[in-house]
Design a protein around this motif. Structure first.
Motif, PDB file in Angstrom:
ATOM      1  N   UNK A   1     131.188  36.179  20.530  1.00  0.00           N
ATOM      2  CA  UNK A   1     131.076  34.890  19.810  1.00  0.00           C
ATOM      3  C   UNK A   1     129.731  34.223  20.057  1.00  0.00           C
ATOM      4  N   UNK A   2     129.110  34.581  21.180  1.00  0.00           N
ATOM      5  CA  UNK A   2     127.746  34.103  21.442  1.00  0.00           C
ATOM      6  C   UNK A   2     127.649  32.629  21.788  1.00  0.00           C
ATOM      7  N   UNK A   3     126.422  32.120  21.735  1.00  0.00           N
ATOM      8  CA  UNK A   3     126.141  30.703  22.044  1.00  0.00           C
ATOM      9  C   UNK A   3     125.834  29.982  20.746  1.00  0.00           C
ATOM     10  N   UNK A   4     126.537  28.888  20.534  1.00  0.00           N
ATOM     11  CA  UNK A   4     126.233  28.118  19.329  1.00  0.00           C
ATOM     12  C   UNK A   4     125.343  26.930  19.695  1.00  0.00           C
ATOM     13  N   UNK A   5     124.645  26.446  18.686  1.00  0.00           N
ATOM     14  CA  UNK A   5     123.712  25.343  18.924  1.00  0.00           C
ATOM     15  C   UNK A   5     124.336  24.042  18.445  1.00  0.00           C
ATOM     16  N   UNK A   6     124.360  23.056  19.335  1.00  0.00           N
ATOM     17  CA  UNK A   6     124.929  21.759  18.963  1.00  0.00           C
ATOM     18  C   UNK A   6     123.851  20.702  18.912  1.00  0.00           C
ATOM     19  N   UNK A   7     123.927  19.853  17.910  1.00  0.00           N
ATOM     20  CA  UNK A   7     122.959  18.753  17.814  1.00  0.00           C
ATOM     21  C   UNK A   7     123.208  17.722  18.910  1.00  0.00           C
ATOM     22  N   UNK A   8     122.116  17.136  19.381  1.00  0.00           N
ATOM     23  CA  UNK A   8     122.193  16.066  20.374  1.00  0.00           C
ATOM     24  C   UNK A   8     121.326  14.936  19.843  1.00  0.00           C
ATOM     25  N   UNK A   9     121.831  13.722  19.890  1.00  0.00           N
ATOM     26  CA  UNK A   9     121.062  12.591  19.387  1.00  0.00           C
ATOM     27  C   UNK A   9     120.149  12.058  20.496  1.00  0.00           C
ATOM     28  N   UNK A  10     118.864  11.902  20.191  1.00  0.00           N
ATOM     29  CA  UNK A  10     117.944  11.471  21.250  1.00  0.00           C
ATOM     30  C   UNK A  10     118.230  10.073  21.740  1.00  0.00           C
ATOM     31  N   UNK A  11     119.050   9.313  20.969  1.00  0.00           N
ATOM     32  CA  UNK A  11     119.368   7.947  21.423  1.00  0.00           C
ATOM     33  C   UNK A  11     120.572   7.930  22.356  1.00  0.00           C
ATOM     34  N   UNK A  12     121.262   9.060  22.471  1.00  0.00           N
ATOM     35  CA  UNK A  12     122.486   9.107  23.281  1.00  0.00           C
ATOM     36  C   UNK A  12     122.144   9.192  24.771  1.00  0.00           C
ATOM     37  N   UNK A  13     122.173   8.021  25.437  1.00  0.00           N
ATOM     38  CA  UNK A  13     121.694   7.966  26.825  1.00  0.00           C
ATOM     39  C   UNK A  13     122.674   8.592  27.820  1.00  0.00           C
ATOM     40  N   UNK A  14     123.843   9.057  27.341  1.00  0.00           N
ATOM     41  CA  UNK A  14     124.768   9.704  28.281  1.00  0.00           C
ATOM     42  C   UNK A  14     124.307  11.132  28.568  1.00  0.00           C
ATOM     43  N   UNK A  15     123.329  11.588  27.816  1.00  0.00           N
ATOM     44  CA  UNK A  15     122.847  12.970  27.951  1.00  0.00           C
ATOM     45  C   UNK A  15     121.495  12.963  28.668  1.00  0.00           C
ATOM     46  N   UNK A  16     121.239  13.919  29.564  1.00  0.00           N
ATOM     47  CA  UNK A  16     119.958  13.919  30.295  1.00  0.00           C
ATOM     48  C   UNK A  16     118.758  13.921  29.346  1.00  0.00           C
TER      49      UNK A  16
END
Ligand code: GDU
Length: 573
Positions: free
Chosen positions: A528-543
């Motif tokens: 199934x491999x690795x899928x790519x997920x979008x991350x919002x640059x404004x989402x401060x919960x993410x490093x």
């Protein structure tokens, strides 16, 4: 005020005070308190003056004199390229993988054991929206290896490859100097120490910290007082050009020269593809015996990289030099190119783009620095309050760039440049599978996806350790039969003796092997491999380092194999 304080000063402090008075800087003492008051602050003031004086070639007096001249030129609207006509220079244009390229790579690997590397890493990632030091950022997302680790592993792989070519009892240790600043020094040291210098001997790495320079309040070059402390001078960064005076004043360049090294290679903090271009670029230097060789890539007009330009003066002098991106357009408009910086019919600017990867021959470089004391051509960029150009909106300072070094060279110096494909040499956050395609792997076309509002070509993700392959020929040697990789695939090769034979990958594959383990990887690998997920640059919960990229992997399924013992293995599902 100063006179009243003089009897309390040491002889060294009196000398420094004299320099300041002679240079018209009495305003620095006007607000001084009576002797006996603020004595610690006064001492700290002179400590700072001593540092500013010793860290600039020629001292503070030279700094103030140069500043007055450059500020007067700027006020008069003098064009630094006055009298020069630009034209497109000719350099070595390399085509990835052709015979010429392969020969340059061989020559480069051969001489790599006589090289020293210099990383300029005193800048912060403010424009990136990242608060840490940039060399700690992941170079790619598949393995998460940071830039500094990748750079060090690349240098170690070069060292090993070059030494084994030399045979005999080659014990070369390629040195690495890192220029830091107050903004990056401690964090760079900490990153190295926490990771045991990523496999390098600590003695092989030398940190050189650049100092900031004094700010200037007006056209007379009055030094600016720090608004937060009237016993301090305000300071700002001087630019990456400091690297030359530091290599000289620290004695490091001389040590390298005396140890028989021949080349010094400069590079910047976040160019993840660079080391794929280093062997061939060094090969160009050794073959053409260039004193100075700048790496360039085709440049889109108005792109924020300088243009390598041939400048011919009315008096006949010529030089091949970087014209910084903000100056290229006005220079062209002023000299017979009414449209300025525009693409030609090729879709690119006719001026190759400077990626600030420079290769100097140490002998002539040391000679030149001995002559100049490490001083380099500077510029000033004051923001004036109005058209009279008499007052500044905020204090300014002199700045310098490392690629301006050739400006003071005699016409006999052999200055050249090498143009590489952009995908090979310059793309700060992109992995590129095209090398593999040219080496005999069928790689699917990319798809377009949008991350943080930017359209990006998404290819399959293929990453290998530098010791797996440094050159095109080595990639070719390790890939055989019919190999193919689908667009949604991810592959990481972490080991030196891993051969790909008739591999058809559709999913994720991670192979790791210790030195001494020989692994053949082949057959169809599907998961199934690795899928790519979008991350919002404004989402401060993410490093932060993930947010600025705009994506992360969802590791759904992978084939992962680790070989920890020497031996021969075959991985064929
Ligand atoms: N740096 C220092 N000290 C400083 C300023 C910068 O060490 O005082 C280092 C940075 O850490 C970085 C490198 O110098 O490694 C370059 O700095 P920037 O990324 O801020 O440089 P620019 O993008 O402004 O421009 C430079 C060249 C251009 C072009 C471009 C390509 O001046 O001509 O080559 O890099 O990335």
């Amino acid at each position: 005020n100063l006179h009243k304080n003089l009897s309390h000063l040491s002889s060294q402090q009196v000398e420094l005070a004299k320099v300041l008075i002679e240079m018209g800087q009495t305003h620095l003492f006007q607000h001084w308190a009576e002797p006996g008051v603020d004595d610690d602050e006064k001492r700290a003031f002179f400590d700072q003056i001593a540092k500013l004086n010793s860290s600039y070639p020629g001292g503070l007096a030279a700094y103030i004199n140069t500043a007055r001249k450059l500020l007067a030129d700027s006020k008069a609207g003098k064009n630094p390229y006055d009298g020069f006509t630009p034209s497109v220079p000719s350099g070595e244009v390399l085509k990835y993988g052709d015979d010429n390229f392969v020969q340059f790579e061989e020559a480069g690997i051969k001489d790599a054991r006589k090289a020293a590397f210099v990383l300029v890493a005193g800048g912060l990632g403010e424009r990136l929206g990242y608060n840490g030091i940039k060399v700690a950022l992941p170079r790619e997302t598949t393995t998460g290896t940071c830039f500094l680790q990748h750079y060090i592993e690349s240098i170690l792989a070069l060292q090993e490859a070059s030494c084994s070519l030399a045979g005999g009892d080659c014990r070369a240790e390629i040195p690495l100097a890192i220029m830091t600043s107050d903004d990056t020094h401690l964090r760079t040291l900490e990153l190295l120490e926490k990771n045991s210098y990523f496999g390098m001997k600590p003695t092989q790495v030398k940190l050189l910290k650049q100092e900031k320079v004094a700010c200037l309040d007006d056209n007379e070059a009055h030094l600016a007082l720090d608004p937060r402390n009237k016993y301090r001078i305000q300071t700002k960064p001087h630019g990456h050009g400091d690297v030359h005076s530091l290599l000289y004043s620290s004695g490091l360049l001389k040590i390298w020269h005396d140890a028989g090294l021949r080349w010094v290679l400069f590079f910047q903090d976040t160019n993840g593809l660079l080391f794929k271009a280093i062997p061939a670029a060094l090969g160009v230097s050794t073959t053409k015996q260039y004193h100075v060789n700048s790496l360039a890539v085709p440049r889109k007009a108005k792109e924020a990289i300088g243009g390598i330009t041939k400048l011919t003066h009315q008096d006949g002098r010529t030089m091949v030099i970087n014209v910084e991106y903000n100056q290229l357009d006005p220079l062209l408009r002023a000299s017979g190119y009414p449209d300025g910086d525009v693409n030609s019919e090729t879709g690119y600017s006719p001026f190759p783009g400077n990626i600030n990867q420079l290769i100097f021959e140490i002998g002539p470089y040391l000679e030149e620095l001995t002559r100049t004391g490490g001083a380099i051509s500077e510029f000033v960029n004051p923001k004036y309050k109005d058209a009279t150009k008499t007052t500044f909106k905020s204090s300014t300072r002199l700045e310098c760039m490392m690629q301006d070094y050739p400006k003071t060279l005699p016409p006999t110096a052999r200055v050249g440049f090498t143009v590489m494909d952009a995908w090979l040499a310059y793309a700060p956050v992109k992995n590129n599978p095209e090398d593999a395609a040219k080496a005999g792997v069928k790689v699917d076309d990319p798809v377009i996806q949008v991350f943080n509002g930017q359209e990006v070509e998404v290819w399959s993700r293929v990453v290998w350790k530098p010791k797996w392959a440094l050159t095109f020929s080595e990639v070719k040697r390790k890939v055989s039969g019919n190999c193919s990789i689908s667009q949604r695939s991810t592959m990481a090769i972490k080991g030196s003796n891993i051969a790909l034979e008739d591999l058809s990958l559709d999913g994720a594959l991670i192979v790791e092997a210790v030195d001494g383990a020989e692994v053949k990887v082949g057959g169809p690998v599907q998961n199934k491999g690795w899928t790519i997920e979008n991350v919002d640059y404004k989402d401060t919960s993410i490093p932060e380092e993930i947010r600025i990229r705009g994506f992360k992997f969802n590791k759904v399924e992978q084939l992962e194999k680790t070989y920890t013992e020497p031996g021969k293995y075959s991985l064929k599902p």
